[in-house]
Design an enzyme around this catalytic site. Structure first.
Site, PDB file in Angstrom:
ATOM      1  N   GLY A   1      -0.652   4.328  -4.361  1.00 28.58           N
ATOM      2  CA  GLY A   1       0.772   4.211  -4.661  1.00 28.58           C
ATOM      3  C   GLY A   1       1.141   2.933  -5.377  1.00 28.58           C
ATOM      4  N   SER A   2       0.580   1.801  -4.946  1.00 30.50           N
ATOM      5  CA  SER A   2       0.877   0.544  -5.643  1.00 30.50           C
ATOM      6  C   SER A   2       0.252   0.537  -7.028  1.00 30.50           C
ATOM      7  CB  SER A   2       0.374  -0.649  -4.818  1.00 30.50           C
ATOM      8  OG  SER A   2      -1.002  -0.521  -4.524  1.00 30.50           O
TER       9      SER A   2
ATOM     10  N   CYS B   1       0.851  -1.187   0.000  1.00 31.14           N
ATOM     11  CA  CYS B   1       0.000   0.000   0.000  1.00 31.14           C
ATOM     12  C   CYS B   1       0.887   1.238   0.000  1.00 31.14           C
ATOM     13  CB  CYS B   1      -0.910   0.013   1.225  1.00 31.14           C
ATOM     14  SG  CYS B   1      -1.944   1.491   1.247  1.00 31.14           S
ATOM     15  N   GLY B   2       0.801   2.011  -1.069  1.00 33.32           N
ATOM     16  CA  GLY B   2       1.635   3.191  -1.188  1.00 33.32           C
ATOM     17  C   GLY B   2       1.250   4.320  -0.267  1.00 33.32           C
ATOM     18  N   HIS B   3      -0.058   4.592  -0.151  1.00 28.05           N
ATOM     19  CA  HIS B   3      -0.458   5.725   0.693  1.00 28.05           C
ATOM     20  C   HIS B   3      -0.119   5.447   2.154  1.00 28.05           C
ATOM     21  CE1 HIS B   3      -4.152   3.681   2.135  1.00 28.05           C
ATOM     22  NE2 HIS B   3      -4.188   4.638   3.048  1.00 28.05           N
TER      23      HIS B   3
ATOM     24  N   ASP C   1     -10.178   3.870  -2.982  1.00 30.82           N
ATOM     25  CA  ASP C   1      -9.044   4.640  -2.481  1.00 30.82           C
ATOM     26  C   ASP C   1      -9.259   6.118  -2.800  1.00 30.82           C
ATOM     27  OD1 ASP C   1      -6.564   5.606  -1.682  1.00 30.82           O
ATOM     28  OD2 ASP C   1      -5.480   3.902  -2.521  1.00 30.82           O
TER      29      ASP C   1
END
Length: 345
Positions: free
Chosen positions: A262-263, A95-97, A257
């Protein structure tokens, strides 16, 4: 706050958001989540402590679109910290965020302890991720947090499926720590900017349901990563330096989201790189439903795809103690039923 004399578990949490998407951080390093690898710890968390995830993510303490980051002890001694990503229906692999939020959290924790560390290695279920924190010239502003993710790649280009109500639809499958089906909404006959959001969400959900029912998605190295996490509908613009593009990410079990994901940005960059559309050194802005931007780019190519670099800013929203009273029927959370009939014995 004065002790209320209540019996039950107490969970100290930090709430943050990145581009509007929530991140509830819970330090479980003393919880005893066992495992020789981070994926074993992910399974142990699910098997032994999933009631805590439900309590933090679901109502009445959370909501259907809640997201969380559970800190555990690293299995890899070279990593500074380790994290399990959580949502309303389970555990993400990347998870990017949340990585941006955890990056700021680690940076601020180091400062409070007298340290000056700005670079962190974070062990994620998909693999180690390198985080760089850049303080803003305005000391009151949130720092910029950039991460270089695990190898991202295009699994399938120009695949297609017969989709109920939409005909034959073409899409790509990209991996950015998790697998996504990625396509412009125009391939569904939907104008990205004018179609009501709930219609875009419904179309993305239909695509995910159909693909999960009829296709398999195999990670080349790790079976635990071999599943379709969600779908990303895009505004359709070609990725060009400085040119804003939008993502709508449907993931898990119908979560949306608020950030650009991010991913998902990493997976989009991998697909664009596979098509020869993006190259190292370009800065590309992405926005999700909140309108706030992540910057993404190709850090470097790899044998299979790329290492993506994604950056954003995270902000604190609360510090609190969640109380799970012993006699509370919803101590471990609940989700709204699909129909009232589901409540009948």
């Amino acid at each position: 706050m004065r002790d209320l004399g209540l019996k039950g578990d107490r969970l100290a949490v930090i709430d943050m958001h990145t581009a509007g998407e929530p991140v509830r951080i819970f330090d479980a390093t003393e919880l005893g989540v066992a495992g020789e690898t981070i994926l074993q710890k992910r399974r142990a968390m699910s098997d032994r402590f999933d009631h805590l995830r439900r309590a933090m993510m679901l109502e009445p303490r959370g909501h259907a679109d809640m997201y969380g980051a559970i800190l555990v002890l690293p299995s890899d001694p070279s990593c500074d910290a380790a994290v399990l990503f959580t949502h309303n229906s389970g555990y993400s692999t990347m998870c990017g965020h949340a990585t941006v939020a955890v990056g700021r959290f680690l940076y601020d924790r180091a400062r409070r302890q007298g340290g000056t560390q700005t670079r962190f290695s974070l062990e994620c279920p998909c693999g180690p991720v390198v985080i760089e924190v850049s303080p803003d010239r305005d000391h009151d502003a949130a720092p910029v947090v950039q991460f270089e993710s695990v190898e991202s790649f295009a699994l399938e280009l120009d695949d297609s499926i017969e989709l109920n109500g939409f005909g034959r639809v073409s899409f790509d499958i990209g991996y950015g720590g998790a697998f996504y089906a990625i396509l412009p909404s125009s391939r569904l006959g939907l104008d990205f900017y004018q179609t009501p959001l709930d219609q875009l969400i419904g179309a993305a959900g239909e695509l995910v349901a159909q693909l999960r029912a009829t296709r398999s998605f195999r990670h080349p190295e790790e079976p635990d990563l071999s599943f379709l996490y969600g779908a990303i509908l895009t505004s359709g613009e070609r990725l060009i330096p400085g040119g804003l593009t939008h993502n709508l990410c449907w993931f898990g079990e119908a979560q949306i989201d608020r950030s650009p994901t991010g991913s998902g940005v990493s997976a989009r960059l991998a697909i664009a790189h596979a098509r020869g559309e993006v190259f190292p050194g370009s800065a590309l802005p992405f926005a999700g439903p909140s309108g706030q931007i992540f910057d993404g780019g190709v850090a470097r190519p790899t044998a299979r795809g790329i290492i993506a670099a994604v950056s954003g800013r995270a902000y604190y929203t609360a510090r609190s103690e969640l109380i799970l009273e012993d006699q509370d029927p919803f101590a471990h959370g609940f989700a709204l039923p699909n129909r009232f009939g589901d409540l009948l014995p």
